[in-house]
Design a protein around this motif. Sequence first.
Motif, mmCIF file in Angstrom:
data_model
loop_
_atom_site.group_PDB
_atom_site.id
_atom_site.type_symbol
_atom_site.label_atom_id
_atom_site.label_comp_id
_atom_site.label_asym_id
_atom_site.label_seq_id
_atom_site.Cartn_x
_atom_site.Cartn_y
_atom_site.Cartn_z
ATOM 1 N N GLU A 298 -10.189 -17.186 4.341
ATOM 2 C CA GLU A 298 -9.190 -18.260 4.257
ATOM 3 C C GLU A 298 -8.632 -18.643 5.631
ATOM 4 O O GLU A 298 -8.305 -19.796 5.868
ATOM 5 N N GLU B 266 -3.293 -8.592 7.678
ATOM 6 C CA GLU B 266 -4.134 -9.743 8.027
ATOM 7 C C GLU B 266 -4.005 -10.107 9.503
ATOM 8 O O GLU B 266 -3.532 -11.198 9.852
ATOM 9 N N HIS C 250 -4.761 -9.188 -3.595
ATOM 10 C CA HIS C 250 -4.578 -9.770 -2.265
ATOM 11 C C HIS C 250 -3.178 -9.401 -1.778
ATOM 12 O O HIS C 250 -2.303 -9.103 -2.580
ATOM 13 N N GLU D 262 -8.084 -7.547 -0.793
ATOM 14 C CA GLU D 262 -8.138 -8.236 0.497
ATOM 15 C C GLU D 262 -7.695 -7.205 1.545
ATOM 16 O O GLU D 262 -8.396 -6.229 1.789
HETATM 17 CA CA CA Z 1 -4.159 -13.319 2.084
#
Ligand code: CA
Length: 707
Positions: free
Chosen positions: A512, A177, A487, A506
């Motif tokens: 988010e 991420e 995720h 994800e």
């Molecule tokens: Ca996440």
Amino acid sequence: MRIFKSFFSSLIILSLISCSDIENESSIQVESPEKSNAVYFELSEKGQPQYWVKHNDKLIIDKSNLGFDFKNKNVFTEPFTIKNTKKISVDEEWEMPWGEQRTVRNNYNELKVELENNSKQLVNLYFRAYEDGVAFRYEIPQQGGLKSLIIDDENTEFQLTGNHTAWWIPGDWDIYEHLYSTTKVSEINAKSYADDDNLAQSHIPENAVNTPVTMRTDDGVHLSFHEANLTDYAGMTLKVDTTTFKLTSELVGSDRTNYKVYRNLPIKTPWRTLQIADEAKDLIDSRLIVNLNEPNKLGDIDWFTPQKYVGIWWEMHVDKATWDYGMTMNENGQWIDTGQAHGKHGATTENTKRYIDFAARNGIKGVLVEGWNTGWERWIGFQDREGVFDFVTPYPDYDIKELSDYAESKDVELIMHHETSAAPRTYEKQLDKAFQLMNDMGMHVVKTGYVGKIIPKGEYHHGHWMVKHYRKVLETAAKYKVAINAHEPIKATGIRRTYPNAVSREGLRGQEFNAWASDGGNPPEHLPIVAFTRMLAGPIDFTPGIFDIKLPTKPDNQINTTLAQQLALYVVLYSPIQMAADLPENYENQPAFQFIRDVGVDWEQSITLNGEVGDYVTIARQERKTGNWFIGGITDENDREITINFDFLEDGKTYEAKIYQDAENTHYKDNPTAITIKSTEIKKGSSKTFQLKEGGGFAISLIQKEK
Ligand code: CA
Ligand code: NOJ
């Protein structure tokens, strides 16, 4: 030969040639069927395996070494000789049970090189050449005197031919991420991301990047490096030498075991893949990654329906509700209700019914509920997270049976949520019980999550131990007819072909982050990069569709796109499950919501119409069953004009088009929700130009008109 045959039994093998006269040539080559790409193999004077790659007769990967470091003593230390080589050609079609398209062509030439050293130790290499790229893998077959191997690292090299432009995220062992950086290879500086304050679970030991990593040469050729069929092995990052422009595989390790992979023989590594395209847009239409995976092992999974879903989710991310209810854990590890409920709990029976009603009214199949089970009081920021979640015990204000009956009566399906808080051993112990509950409640999709540092300490999300865990979850789920949307997952490597219950994941900076990232969220260039990087790996659970873009409860954050772009994402970002992520009240009386009602989620075919990495992209997809088309186009922080020629439409048909686009005065920062919606008729051969504003986009539904 036995392994070889069973592995390829479902393929059409057109020719099988054994080459015995290799002594006269210094290198052996395999070309793609139409000759766009070729891989060359040879042994160096010291008996070291080497390869290089040409694209349209031009060197695209220069001479690069292949090999490993093993912990085992005296294994594969002597020079290799070539024992035998074999070539096969394959041209087959296979059907995706759900996907970007129905039928996929798998057309390649393959070279197998069998190597041997003086101690009669054996390694085979497989090289495949496709029109859209090349791939290779190592095989260490069963052999006398060698039962298992302990791999310290794999040393696969990719010697680039220049200082290309690269779109990369750091080679984090725990999380993908990150925002993408756009730099020259010489400027890649991944370790500087280790302290990203949004990512408490970051671990970046080397100047390495995660895959897919995409590059453009000065000649405009696009390359994307990744891996396919990551099975029983560690994930691969690519270490970057910023002066020689060489990438070298750096497997994700473990501090607990001090090695990277432990395997009994035989071993087949994942495929090392290189997608090659003259135009950026062709990377997106490449099916190389799924083609390199084994055929469907689950057969017909008619219990899974590609679907749109809503859920009790965004309200937690924008601080309107909480996952936890306010319980206390006693000394025996039991959760008790001491009457401390704070009244902000999102997953209540009543609130869930509100979402079910909304879904039913709008033709949306799924309702995700997060925070339904006990444990959320201790899910984040705690060292000891074993045994905190049990995946079967609802909070006192959540009546799971009543809700599953209610959902069924409205033809809606609840989507399960299992946040493991990165305690996979706790989860594995409970898998059967957890999936059995889903069966009892008529639920077929679960969103899993692995937030935090892995317990036991020393393991990483992307290492061998966790790769096995993610697969165990997938295989166990399949037995219970459950599909997984993971995720904090392991990266997608095309396993969805073999296990089509791997529906989405994800594995990127999702929506988010726009709600709470301290850097203000994903910049407008994020998704025009994601489409050419992360999306090449497989379906993305990005969770688009935020209409209340300014986020009134989050003064320092907003979504950095226009409303029209939020719609376009349903087409641009592929997933067979697509969330309408905003709160139901934010969709009420919004004419733009009609696009979300209409848009398909399962496709007969997909065509990337145009795009440049990090700038813009437009994709058209035709829905299975109806034959209707949907188009989405997005841009970065720059406004631009995009012209679409509708030549892909069916001849002689008229389509009722509804066009959703940025208005004259739309801007993602100051005026993101201004949108123009127009209806018109479109036929094959028409062409139209669209104005995309800064951070903007456009979405079109093309519904076939009855004759
Ligand atoms: Ca996440
Ligand atoms: C992180 C996931 O990405 C997010 O979607 C989820 O709400 C939280 N974890 C809680 O599980």
